[in-house]
Design a protein around this motif. Structure first.
Motif, mmCIF file in Angstrom:
data_model
loop_
_atom_site.group_PDB
_atom_site.id
_atom_site.type_symbol
_atom_site.label_atom_id
_atom_site.label_comp_id
_atom_site.label_asym_id
_atom_site.label_seq_id
_atom_site.Cartn_x
_atom_site.Cartn_y
_atom_site.Cartn_z
ATOM 1 N N ALA A 1 -44.898 -26.090 -17.961
ATOM 2 C CA ALA A 1 -43.610 -26.577 -17.462
ATOM 3 C C ALA A 1 -43.795 -27.470 -16.246
ATOM 4 O O ALA A 1 -43.106 -28.483 -16.076
ATOM 5 C CB ALA A 1 -42.706 -25.396 -17.117
ATOM 6 N N LEU A 2 -44.766 -27.105 -15.385
ATOM 7 C CA LEU A 2 -45.041 -27.920 -14.208
ATOM 8 C C LEU A 2 -45.581 -29.292 -14.600
ATOM 9 O O LEU A 2 -45.206 -30.312 -14.000
ATOM 10 C CB LEU A 2 -46.046 -27.190 -13.303
ATOM 11 N N GLU A 3 -46.430 -29.310 -15.619
ATOM 12 C CA GLU A 3 -46.960 -30.595 -16.082
ATOM 13 C C GLU A 3 -45.837 -31.488 -16.630
ATOM 14 O O GLU A 3 -45.789 -32.689 -16.346
ATOM 15 C CB GLU A 3 -48.018 -30.354 -17.162
ATOM 16 N N ARG A 4 -44.914 -30.862 -17.401
ATOM 17 C CA ARG A 4 -43.775 -31.638 -17.899
ATOM 18 C C ARG A 4 -42.900 -32.118 -16.747
ATOM 19 O O ARG A 4 -42.394 -33.240 -16.762
ATOM 20 C CB ARG A 4 -42.943 -30.792 -18.867
ATOM 21 N N SER A 5 -42.752 -31.241 -15.779
ATOM 22 C CA SER A 5 -41.925 -31.616 -14.627
ATOM 23 C C SER A 5 -42.547 -32.773 -13.860
ATOM 24 O O SER A 5 -41.836 -33.686 -13.404
ATOM 25 C CB SER A 5 -41.744 -30.407 -13.699
ATOM 26 N N LEU A 6 -43.870 -32.741 -13.711
ATOM 27 C CA LEU A 6 -44.540 -33.823 -13.003
ATOM 28 C C LEU A 6 -44.420 -35.142 -13.769
ATOM 29 O O LEU A 6 -44.287 -36.214 -13.163
ATOM 30 C CB LEU A 6 -46.012 -33.463 -12.789
ATOM 31 N N GLN B 1 -48.672 -11.677 -17.653
ATOM 32 C CA GLN B 1 -48.652 -12.537 -16.467
ATOM 33 C C GLN B 1 -49.448 -13.815 -16.709
ATOM 34 O O GLN B 1 -49.053 -14.898 -16.279
ATOM 35 C CB GLN B 1 -49.235 -11.792 -15.258
ATOM 36 N N ALA B 2 -50.581 -13.664 -17.414
ATOM 37 C CA ALA B 2 -51.385 -14.847 -17.714
ATOM 38 C C ALA B 2 -50.627 -15.800 -18.625
ATOM 39 O O ALA B 2 -50.661 -17.024 -18.452
ATOM 40 C CB ALA B 2 -52.700 -14.422 -18.365
ATOM 41 N N ALA B 3 -49.914 -15.221 -19.631
ATOM 42 C CA ALA B 3 -49.123 -16.077 -20.523
ATOM 43 C C ALA B 3 -48.009 -16.785 -19.756
ATOM 44 O O ALA B 3 -47.734 -17.976 -19.978
ATOM 45 C CB ALA B 3 -48.536 -15.232 -21.655
ATOM 46 N N GLN B 4 -47.384 -16.044 -18.863
ATOM 47 C CA GLN B 4 -46.336 -16.670 -18.041
ATOM 48 C C GLN B 4 -46.920 -17.762 -17.161
ATOM 49 O O GLN B 4 -46.291 -18.807 -16.945
ATOM 50 C CB GLN B 4 -45.642 -15.612 -17.184
ATOM 51 N N ALA B 5 -48.127 -17.503 -16.646
ATOM 52 C CA ALA B 5 -48.772 -18.522 -15.806
ATOM 53 C C ALA B 5 -49.051 -19.788 -16.609
ATOM 54 O O ALA B 5 -48.862 -20.908 -16.118
ATOM 55 C CB ALA B 5 -50.060 -17.965 -15.207
ATOM 56 N N ARG B 6 -49.508 -19.600 -17.861
ATOM 57 C CA ARG B 6 -49.760 -20.766 -18.712
ATOM 58 C C ARG B 6 -48.458 -21.517 -19.000
ATOM 59 O O ARG B 6 -48.413 -22.751 -18.988
ATOM 60 C CB ARG B 6 -50.424 -20.325 -20.018
ATOM 61 N N THR B 7 -47.404 -20.743 -19.252
ATOM 62 C CA THR B 7 -46.102 -21.383 -19.518
ATOM 63 C C THR B 7 -45.623 -22.148 -18.300
ATOM 64 O O THR B 7 -45.113 -23.274 -18.408
ATOM 65 C CB THR B 7 -45.070 -20.316 -19.915
ATOM 66 N N ARG B 8 -45.780 -21.530 -17.132
ATOM 67 C CA ARG B 8 -45.363 -22.222 -15.897
ATOM 68 C C ARG B 8 -46.198 -23.474 -15.660
ATOM 69 O O ARG B 8 -45.682 -24.492 -15.190
ATOM 70 C CB ARG B 8 -45.480 -21.261 -14.706
ATOM 71 N N THR B 9 -47.482 -23.382 -15.986
ATOM 72 C CA THR B 9 -48.339 -24.559 -15.814
ATOM 73 C C THR B 9 -47.890 -25.702 -16.713
ATOM 74 O O THR B 9 -47.818 -26.861 -16.299
ATOM 75 C CB THR B 9 -49.800 -24.185 -16.119
#
Length: 785
Positions: free
Chosen positions: A333-338, A323-331
């Motif tokens: 991805a969110l930075e790229r999205s921003l 879950q932590a790894a997924q959270a890092r990946t989502r973070t």
């Protein structure tokens, strides 16, 4: 029908309630009466559950269905076992242990267990280890209690080998069933009512078994056996109701990964179960410390529980890491999205407010800028809205193809951009319609501005492949008033554009208030025209066609007249174009055709010498393009009995040119019936001689614009038409003859037939009969129109 279906659904939803209520009543009666016959209630309830499962699965067809058939098989074995057990008790015979009923009871458990395994496996083939570990911990915790209170006492009892084996078998199958049930319950997400009822069945079954066998080894008799029997019967009811419930068809899906996460209550439960063995040893429950074997077995169970618990915590830790790894990946991805959001928003904004083909502003952006302009309290100079529509652009798409049409639209957009100021807005509203919003022009400068834009269409538009096309345009202009609503500005500009089209195209027209009044009048005419047929407001008038040399009538032309109720008559040139625009011309044209044919048949029947009389009926372009038009003519001739050779269909020359392919096909169909074809207003279209040569027509009607003048060039045109008609074997009729001088001139030129006020005005059928009586038709004349 909907009400019947609703009643059926309501009945199905109430079926499981009725089933539970009836079963509960049976259980209550069982507890209240003391007669031995009450022991047959249990097989009755188990049999009803078996039937309920089979019927429900057959009708609802749940997915998967195999587990429910396994449950039904197990319940059928229960029914057989309860029946044997009940027969023993009704006959007053002591029930042996073990008995054949025990074999049947034990045989049912594998079916129940297999059903639970199938239900768990089929729904989620990706089920992980978490649910199985949780179920194992719960089962081992229950095994600790079972060893202390059931298994241990059985092992140290005086039972012989076979009774001991059967007794232990009951406990073991209960533990296996508990493990499968725990796995299913713990790994299921959303729980339906059917699933909850099935859970109640498992709890009741395991609870009744535990209650019944808990003291059997130590005391030789179960605690409150009647209560155990009642709970068993209740378990049958729960399983049958689970099958009957409407939610059976939507069996809940399992949680992905077997619920690797642990909720707080579940973690507490697992820890308590792991501590069950030490607590029992500490409190010396069942005097377990008196027997070293008990201590050893419980210690082994505790060791297994500890191992499973460690594995479960390890799985939870891995889950947390994932879950932590997924959270890092989502973070990330969110930075790229921003980072991409700003450019994406710009791109989306451009797409939302610009035409994808030409890159111009679209209707939404034009409306926004128009609203901004109109909301200003004052402006320097004049602001105008210019609507531009390409003339006959459909011909380009039809003849050259849509890709070429798109090229033309792009070229028009570039040329418009080159003819406007930087602060002006050029938009494509859709199709071949463009708009230009101009601001701060000098007084009356909007008209001149529009004329300059119109002038940019004089030169051809260069396309790919060294090809070029000429495109004309019609323009509607409105000078925007202060605080004028945007919708009103667009409406006025559109009205001016409509007038430009109506006046012949390739021109710019400024909006005037009278256009709005005219548009309202047209709207009222269109609305009233929709009811003209049903109100019997339409009528057919007839104008004679005469032989020029004798003045004798050889045919008539059917003309439509409209007198709205309580109002003055409306002229055909006012309402017929509106009928064509609104497609009302189709039912009205069919009505005229039928009325004319019916009247012609009456004239033929009344007076034999009028059988040579022809009736000409005008057909609009919209009618001629209708795929069903030839069939309409055929049906009308058959129903009225009017001979096809006496019917003349009049078509204007412009209609022939507009859609030559469809026109030629329909004309050929009509001529195949024997109907004659007449070209009306001949000489006013394009390429007239070519069309006259190629189209299968019978009559040419010379337009009245050549008849009303005595100019030498018009006489020459008439002579050319007459010469060509004679050469092609086509009859000729001159229209609009109003004076004797015109009649004499046409007679001198050799025109065979004429029509106009000089001979007779359009008149009703009755008036025409009187006219025909005074001007009889020659019997052997060839029919003309």
């Amino acid at each position: 029908m909907d009400e019947v279906h609703g009643q059926v659904r309501a009945g199905r939803q109430a079926a499981w309630w009725l089933y539970l209520a009836a079963g509960a009543a049976v259980i209550v009666v069982y507890l209240l009466i003391t007669a031995d016959v009450r022991h047959l209630f249990s097989p009755l309830v188990s049999a009803s559950a078996t039937v309920a499962i089979v019927v429900a699965v057959f009708r609802k067809r749940p997915r998967p269905a195999a587990p429910w058939y396994l449950f039904a098989a197990g319940m059928a074995l229960y029914t057989a076992a309860d029946s044997l057990f009940g027969i023993y008790q009704v006959e007053g015979t002591a029930v042996p242990f073990p008995s054949p009923a025990d074999a049947l009871y034990l045989a049912a458990y594998p079916f129940f267990t297999a059903g639970l395994i199938a239900l768990t496996t089929v729904q989620n083939r990706g089920l992980g280890w978490a649910g199985l570990l949780d179920a194992g911990i719960i089962t081992l915790g229950a095994t600790t209690l079972a060893w202390v209170f059931i298994i241990g006492p059985y092992l140290f009892s005086q039972l012989s080998a076979l009774p001991l084996t059967v007794s232990l078998a009951y406990t073991l199958v209960d533990l296996v069933l508990l493990c499968m049930a725990a796995r299913l319950v713990l790994t299921t997400g959303t729980r339906t009512p059917s699933f909850l009822l099935m859970t109640a069945w498992l709890c009741a079954t395991l609870g009744a078994d535990g209650l019944y066998y808990s003291t059997l080894a130590t005391t030789g008799a179960p605690i409150a056996p009647e209560v155990s029997y009642a709970v068993w019967m209740a378990s049958y009811l729960f399983l049958g109701a689970a099958a009957l419930h409407p939610s059976l068809g939507r069996t809940p899906r399992l949680v992905e990964g077997g619920q690797a996460a642990l909720s707080g209550p579940r973690l507490v439960l697992l820890i308590l179960l792991a501590l069950m063995g030490p607590v029992l040893l500490i409190v010396d429950a069942g005097h377990v410390r008196d027997r070293p074997a008990h201590v050893g077995i419980i210690s082994a169970i505790v060791g297994c529980l500890t191992l499973l618990l460690v594995l479960r915590v390890t799985l939870l830790a891995r889950y947390a890491q994932g879950q932590a790894a997924q959270a890092r990946t989502r973070t990330q991805a969110l930075e790229r999205s921003l980072r991409d959001q700003t450019s994406l928003q710009k791109q989306l904004s451009h797409q939302a407010f610009h035409d994808p083909l030409t890159g111009l502003a679209n209707r939404a952006l034009l409306a926004e800028r128009l609203e901004h302009v109109l909301s200003r309290p004052s402006a320097v100079g004049t602001t105008g809205l210019i609507l531009i529509d390409l003339d006959r652009f459909k011909d380009i798409n039809d003849s050259l193809g849509h890709p070429v049409g798109d090229e033309v639209l792009i070229a028009v957009a570039h040329r418009l951009l080159g003819g406007v100021r930087q602060q002006d807005t050029v938009a494509r509203l859709g199709g071949d319609e463009f708009a230009v919003l101009v601001e701060d022009l000098p007084s009356d400068g909007v008209r001149d501005y529009a004329q300059r834009l119109l002038g940019r269409f004089k030169d051809p538009f260069a396309l790919s492949g060294e090809r070029s096309v000429y495109v004309a345009a019609s323009i509607g202009i409105v000078a925007i008033r202060e605080l004028m609503p945007p919708s009103e500005a667009l409406r006025d500009a559109d009205l001016a554009l409509y007038v430009a089209k109506d006046q012949g195209r390739n021109r710019a027209v400024m909006f005037e208030p009278s256009m709005s009044t005219a548009q309202q009048d047209q709207s009222r005419i269109a609305q009233d025209l929709r009811y003209a047929l049903t109100r019997n407001e339409l009528s057919v008038y007839y104008q004679p066609v005469v032989e020029m040399d004798t003045g004798e009538t050889t045919g008539v032309e059917a003309l439509l007249r409209w007198r709205p109720r309580g109002r003055d008559p409306i002229q055909p040139e006012q309402f017929i174009p509106i009928a064509e625009e609104t497609d009302l011309i189709l039912p009205i044209g069919a009505w005229i055709l039928r009325e004319a044919c019916l009247q012609g048949r009456r004239w033929h029947d009344q007076t034999p010498d009028r059988r040579a009389l022809t009736i000409a009926v005008n057909v609009s372009g919209r009618q001629l393009k209708d795929p069903d038009f030839p069939e309409t003519v055929t049906r009308t001739l058959l129903e009225t009995g009017f001979p096809a050779s006496s019917l003349v269909v009049e078509i204007t020359e412009n209609v022939l040119i507009a859609d030559a392919e469809t026109t030629t096909a329909h004309i050929s169909s009509l001529r195949g019936l024997g109907v004659r074809i007449s070209i009306d207003d001949f000489g006013t279209g394009y390429s007239s001689l070519s069309y006259l040569r190629n189209l299968p027509v019978d009559i040419v009607k010379i337009d009245q614009s050549f008849v009303n003048t005595a100019a030498a060039k018009d006489n020459g045109i008439i002579q050319a038409i007459l010469y060509l008609s004679r050469a092609l074997g086509v009859d000729t009729v001159a229209e609009g003859i109003e004076t004797s001088a015109q009649a004499d001139r046409l007679r001198t030129l050799g025109c065979p037939h004429g029509q106009g006020f000089y001979y007779a005005e359009p008149m009703s059928a009755q008036a025409l009969e009187e006219h025909l009586a005074a001007h009889p038709v020659p019997e052997l004349r060839h029919p003309t129109g």
